[in-house]
Design an enzyme around this catalytic site. Sequence first.
Site, PDB file in Angstrom:
ATOM      1  CE  LYS A  52     -44.090   7.527  14.879  1.00  0.00           C
ATOM      2  NZ  LYS A  52     -44.245   8.702  15.734  1.00  0.00           N
ATOM      3  CD  GLN A  96     -46.472  11.543  15.161  1.00  0.00           C
ATOM      4  OE1 GLN A  96     -46.333  10.411  15.616  1.00  0.00           O
ATOM      5  NE2 GLN A  96     -45.490  12.195  14.575  1.00  0.00           N
ATOM      6  CG  ASP A 119     -42.705   9.020  21.121  1.00  0.00           C
ATOM      7  OD1 ASP A 119     -42.058   8.541  20.174  1.00  0.00           O
ATOM      8  OD2 ASP A 119     -43.788   9.620  20.989  1.00  0.00           O
TER       9      ASP A 119
END
Length: 295
Positions: A52, A96, A119
């Site tokens: 990422k 995460q 997200d």
Amino acid sequence: MELIDGKATATAIKAEIADKVAQKVAAGERRPHLAAILVGHDGGSETYVRNKIKACEECGFQSTLVRFESDVDEATLLAAIDELNKNPEIDGFIVQLPLPKHIDEQKITEAVHPDKDVDGFHPVNVGRQSIGLPCFASATPAGIVELLKRYGISTRGKNVVIVGRSNIVGKPLASMLMQKGEQGDATVTVCHSATKNLCDVTRNADILVAAMGRPGFITADMVAPGAVVIDVGTTRVPDASRKSGFRLSGDVDFASVSEKCSYITPVPGGVGPMTICMLMQNTLLAYERRGGIGA
Ligand code: GUN
């Protein structure tokens, strides 16, 4: 059979994003800024977050990594999230997953402000997506929809069968594909561990999505001739022949299924790179919503 090349598609989309950012920077605007919170040292999570951050560089974004050891307490994590929510220099951020067992993942997900939830995991974004309102769409399903679009695979009137009902893939993908419009209009069936006669259901799929995290589970006998097969699985399986000691395995038995289907995504190089790419797209959207320039 045609291979759906997620890696090449993601590279093209990241180049499109980088072009937009370069134009903004040339016009005196600041760069989009994504932050990531990483707890502990899980190998898979380390790789995802590293990729990422690399994607941020490719897109011309600024990135910040906030790390905690796996024994971090929930209050400390919530305080870090609160800081990122309030930090005007951060356009969006992710935590995460998975998190250590002593941390309430749902509480953490809901602590991220919906306007910075790139997200698309916050219930506000999930709800807005499900009724077709502007939102941050969950990255993996959005990546699958984008891949189908770029390969000219229409979902209109098709039987789509999704195996796996997770909150971050199965459910949001079903919701996206049943929306009205070009990239929707599908008849969607979601299968799970209690589904009876799974083979009968999967064999009825024009588009079959495997997203249950069971390596090689979907075999050729479960697939209709000419079906489109999307493999979301990325399980690390031991492989002594690799330097790393493992290889990534999808949920589809690629060798047999690829002989029978019309299109298939490989693992790695299929859905995975698209997930990261959609995260970049959401971060650019968060930045644009905040007004770009030093906003
Ligand atoms: N863990 C596995 N996939 C994801 C993802 O898309 N986002 C985050 N934050 N964690 C994950």
